[in-house]
Design a protein around this motif. Structure first.
Motif, PDB file in Angstrom:
ATOM      1  N   ARG A   1       0.903  -1.177  -0.142  1.00  0.00           N
ATOM      2  CA  ARG A   1       0.036  -0.035   0.039  1.00  0.00           C
ATOM      3  C   ARG A   1       0.777   1.183   0.078  1.00  0.00           C
ATOM      4  O   ARG A   1       0.289   2.530  -0.064  1.00  0.00           O
ATOM      5  CB  ARG A   1      -0.876   0.075   1.254  1.00  0.00           C
ATOM      6  CG  ARG A   1      -2.203  -1.009   1.281  1.00  0.00           C
ATOM      7  CD  ARG A   1      -3.299  -1.119   2.168  1.00  0.00           C
ATOM      8  NE  ARG A   1      -2.604  -1.126   3.586  1.00  0.00           N
ATOM      9  CZ  ARG A   1      -2.621  -2.486   3.920  1.00  0.00           C
ATOM     10  NH1 ARG A   1      -3.284  -3.532   3.279  1.00  0.00           N
ATOM     11  NH2 ARG A   1      -2.247  -2.730   5.263  1.00  0.00           N
ATOM     12  N   ILE A   2       2.229   1.052   0.278  1.00  0.00           N
ATOM     13  CA  ILE A   2       3.038   2.125   0.151  1.00  0.00           C
ATOM     14  C   ILE A   2       3.208   2.593  -1.171  1.00  0.00           C
ATOM     15  O   ILE A   2       3.114   1.830  -2.337  1.00  0.00           O
ATOM     16  CB  ILE A   2       4.261   2.088   0.646  1.00  0.00           C
ATOM     17  CG1 ILE A   2       4.271   1.489   2.286  1.00  0.00           C
ATOM     18  CG2 ILE A   2       5.433   2.935   0.594  1.00  0.00           C
ATOM     19  CD1 ILE A   2       5.501   1.171   2.865  1.00  0.00           C
ATOM     20  N   ALA A   3       3.347   4.175  -1.594  1.00  0.00           N
ATOM     21  CA  ALA A   3       3.663   4.449  -3.169  1.00  0.00           C
ATOM     22  C   ALA A   3       4.684   3.754  -3.581  1.00  0.00           C
ATOM     23  O   ALA A   3       5.817   3.445  -2.787  1.00  0.00           O
ATOM     24  CB  ALA A   3       4.218   6.084  -2.919  1.00  0.00           C
ATOM     25  N   LYS A   4       4.593   3.291  -4.989  1.00  0.00           N
ATOM     26  CA  LYS A   4       5.786   2.343  -5.501  1.00  0.00           C
ATOM     27  C   LYS A   4       7.053   2.934  -5.566  1.00  0.00           C
ATOM     28  O   LYS A   4       7.958   2.176  -5.171  1.00  0.00           O
ATOM     29  CB  LYS A   4       5.183   2.107  -7.015  1.00  0.00           C
ATOM     30  CG  LYS A   4       6.434   1.332  -7.732  1.00  0.00           C
ATOM     31  CD  LYS A   4       5.905   1.002  -9.247  1.00  0.00           C
ATOM     32  CE  LYS A   4       6.939   0.005  -9.878  1.00  0.00           C
ATOM     33  NZ  LYS A   4       6.386  -0.039 -11.449  1.00  0.00           N
ATOM     34  N   ASP A   5       7.288   4.379  -5.406  1.00  0.00           N
ATOM     35  CA  ASP A   5       8.595   4.924  -5.665  1.00  0.00           C
ATOM     36  C   ASP A   5       9.249   4.528  -4.218  1.00  0.00           C
ATOM     37  O   ASP A   5      10.592   4.561  -4.330  1.00  0.00           O
ATOM     38  CB  ASP A   5       8.559   6.280  -5.992  1.00  0.00           C
ATOM     39  CG  ASP A   5       8.160   6.674  -7.456  1.00  0.00           C
ATOM     40  OD1 ASP A   5       8.233   5.688  -8.163  1.00  0.00           O
ATOM     41  OD2 ASP A   5       7.642   7.876  -7.775  1.00  0.00           O
ATOM     42  N   ASP A   6       8.557   4.376  -3.319  1.00  0.00           N
ATOM     43  CA  ASP A   6       9.046   4.445  -1.832  1.00  0.00           C
ATOM     44  C   ASP A   6       9.112   2.701  -1.447  1.00  0.00           C
ATOM     45  O   ASP A   6       9.681   2.562  -0.374  1.00  0.00           O
ATOM     46  CB  ASP A   6       8.291   5.087  -0.825  1.00  0.00           C
ATOM     47  CG  ASP A   6       8.427   6.545  -1.273  1.00  0.00           C
ATOM     48  OD1 ASP A   6       9.534   7.073  -1.638  1.00  0.00           O
ATOM     49  OD2 ASP A   6       7.406   7.044  -0.984  1.00  0.00           O
ATOM     50  N   ARG A   7       8.306   1.829  -2.030  1.00  0.00           N
ATOM     51  CA  ARG A   7       8.033   0.722  -1.655  1.00  0.00           C
ATOM     52  C   ARG A   7       9.364  -0.303  -1.463  1.00  0.00           C
ATOM     53  O   ARG A   7       9.549  -0.820  -0.293  1.00  0.00           O
ATOM     54  CB  ARG A   7       7.236  -0.020  -2.552  1.00  0.00           C
ATOM     55  CG  ARG A   7       6.660  -1.537  -1.955  1.00  0.00           C
ATOM     56  CD  ARG A   7       5.613  -1.835  -3.050  1.00  0.00           C
ATOM     57  NE  ARG A   7       4.392  -1.032  -3.134  1.00  0.00           N
ATOM     58  CZ  ARG A   7       3.875  -0.581  -4.403  1.00  0.00           C
ATOM     59  NH1 ARG A   7       4.349  -1.121  -5.447  1.00  0.00           N
ATOM     60  NH2 ARG A   7       2.985   0.298  -4.390  1.00  0.00           N
ATOM     61  N   ALA A   8      10.199  -0.341  -2.371  1.00  0.00           N
ATOM     62  CA  ALA A   8      11.495  -1.195  -2.368  1.00  0.00           C
ATOM     63  C   ALA A   8      12.261  -0.536  -1.275  1.00  0.00           C
ATOM     64  O   ALA A   8      12.705  -1.591  -0.417  1.00  0.00           O
ATOM     65  CB  ALA A   8      12.275  -1.344  -3.817  1.00  0.00           C
ATOM     66  N   GLU A   9      12.445   0.504  -1.253  1.00  0.00           N
ATOM     67  CA  GLU A   9      13.364   1.075   0.028  1.00  0.00           C
ATOM     68  C   GLU A   9      12.786   0.696   1.334  1.00  0.00           C
ATOM     69  O   GLU A   9      13.418   0.313   2.305  1.00  0.00           O
ATOM     70  CB  GLU A   9      13.352   2.642  -0.108  1.00  0.00           C
ATOM     71  CG  GLU A   9      14.286   3.167   0.913  1.00  0.00           C
ATOM     72  CD  GLU A   9      14.490   4.798   0.936  1.00  0.00           C
ATOM     73  OE1 GLU A   9      15.137   5.187   1.654  1.00  0.00           O
ATOM     74  OE2 GLU A   9      14.033   5.276  -0.125  1.00  0.00           O
ATOM     75  N   ALA A  10      11.417   0.765   1.419  1.00  0.00           N
ATOM     76  CA  ALA A  10      10.750   0.505   2.704  1.00  0.00           C
ATOM     77  C   ALA A  10      10.855  -1.114   3.044  1.00  0.00           C
ATOM     78  O   ALA A  10      11.116  -1.405   4.163  1.00  0.00           O
ATOM     79  CB  ALA A  10       9.359   0.860   2.789  1.00  0.00           C
TER      80      ALA A  10
END
Length: 353
Positions: free
Chosen positions: A336-345
């Motif tokens: 549910r996190i924005a795609k641009d931030d998902r991998a880093e999260a």
């Protein structure tokens, strides 16, 4: 056993919703191919019970039934009608996957569909349709990679059957396919194939380990772990080559120079592989076809899609105390996190919560 790099999420039922971006021919071959498989399904339980079923097929169905039940009971994967029927498709692969990337880029092309989202491949039941697309992409000067696919998922939109292509190796291979495809039904995030595939690979790997341990198959565990070790070493070679190519493409050289340096980097990959195969692996040749076949940006990019985030998902699984329901909840939350931030999260997660 060599773990397959490529499986497809290929929801042919959703082809009804596809717009002109994919073309009527693509829709038609999708519907025809998937419908033909669905019509040919046979119940696994009936095949086991039928006295006329050949013993070899009955043994395969019994193993598949046990694996399917393990997926629900021990891995908390969906308890539905998927992989409880069987189809002999009479060929070596069920679909053809086509990947493409620019000549001097490792970023794959993506194709987008309503509802389903964007993916870095096109899947074809029709060989003729695949060949037509391959020619069009090559005429545009793109690198193209083509591979046969042994299993696909409709994400639970239909009752996906076991396919004869899933029984070409041993029971461990079959278990890996079933766990992988069912994982797509458990969590799926639109427009993020790298996230979805790495998650499914993590479920596949941890699930197979749990399944082998539950069976007390020490020899099977040893073989599987050795295969994973070789796979990691091979992917490290691929990663090294990708790094070299990224530097070449970012450089200021002419197109001809970049083309020459690209070819040299790929030959270095082949040489490193052969040395590792012969000196470290004792001649194990399970990756020979991949290496000795055409290698280009599309093939390298496709490999990355399925593997780069796997270590992060395995770490998250451990953070969740190897508890599948908690793990799936954590993965869904990341989705549910924005795609641009998902991998880093995902990579920086410090807990399961």
């Amino acid at each position: 056993m060599t773990r397959s790099f490529f499986r497809l999420v290929f929801p042919a039922m959703l082809a009804l919703a596809l717009s002109g971006c994919s073309g009527a021919g693509y829709v038609a071959q999708s519907l025809k191919g998937h419908a033909g498989i669905m019509v040919a399904r046979q119940s696994v339980s009936k095949l086991i019970a039928d006295p006329t079923t050949p013993e070899g097929l009955r043994a395969q169905m019994t193993s598949a039934s046990d694996i399917r039940q393990f997926a629900t009971d021990e891995l908390d994967l969906p308890d539905n009608s998927s992989y409880r029927s069987y189809v002999d498709i009479g060929r070596d692969y069920v679909t053809i996957a086509v990947y493409a990337a620019p000549e001097f880029s490792l970023t794959p092309l993506v194709w987008c569909f309503p509802v389903f989202g964007c993916v870095p491949y096109r899947g074809y039941f029709s060989r003729a349709s695949a060949v037509k697309m391959i020619r069009e992409l090559q005429q545009e000067g793109l690198d193209v990679h083509v591979t046969g696919i042994t299993a696909y998922s409709t994400l639970g939109w239909s009752s996906d059957p076991l396919l004869s292509t899933m029984f070409t190796q041993d029971r461990t291979y079959l278990a890996s396919l079933v766990f992988h495809e069912l994982a797509h039904q458990r969590v799926y995030v639109n427009n993020d194939t790298a996230f979805n595939e790495a998650f499914a690979v993590a479920v596949e790997m941890t699930g197979v380990r749990r399944w082998l341990n539950a069976a007390g198959d020490a020899a099977g565990i040893a073989r599987y772990e050795k295969g994973l070790e070789r796979n990691a070493e091979f992917l490290a070679l691929v990663a090294k080559t990708k790094s070299e190519l990224a530097g070449i493409y970012a450089g200021s050289g002419t197109a001809d120079r970049k083309r020459s340096e690209k070819a040299a980097a790929i030959e270095r990959l082949r040489a490193r592989y052969r040395r590792m195969r012969d000196e470290s692996w004792g001649g194990y040749d399970g990756y020979d076809n991949w290496v000795e076949g055409p290698v280009n940006n599309a093939k390298l990019a496709a490999t990355s899609v399925y593997n780069d985030l796997v270590p992060a998902f395995l770490r998250l699984f451990d953070l969740c105390s190897q508890d599948y329901p908690r793990f799936y909840t954590a993965v869904a939350r990341l989705g549910r996190i924005a795609k641009d931030d998902r991998a880093e999260a995902l990579m920086s997660a410090g807990s399961c919560e």
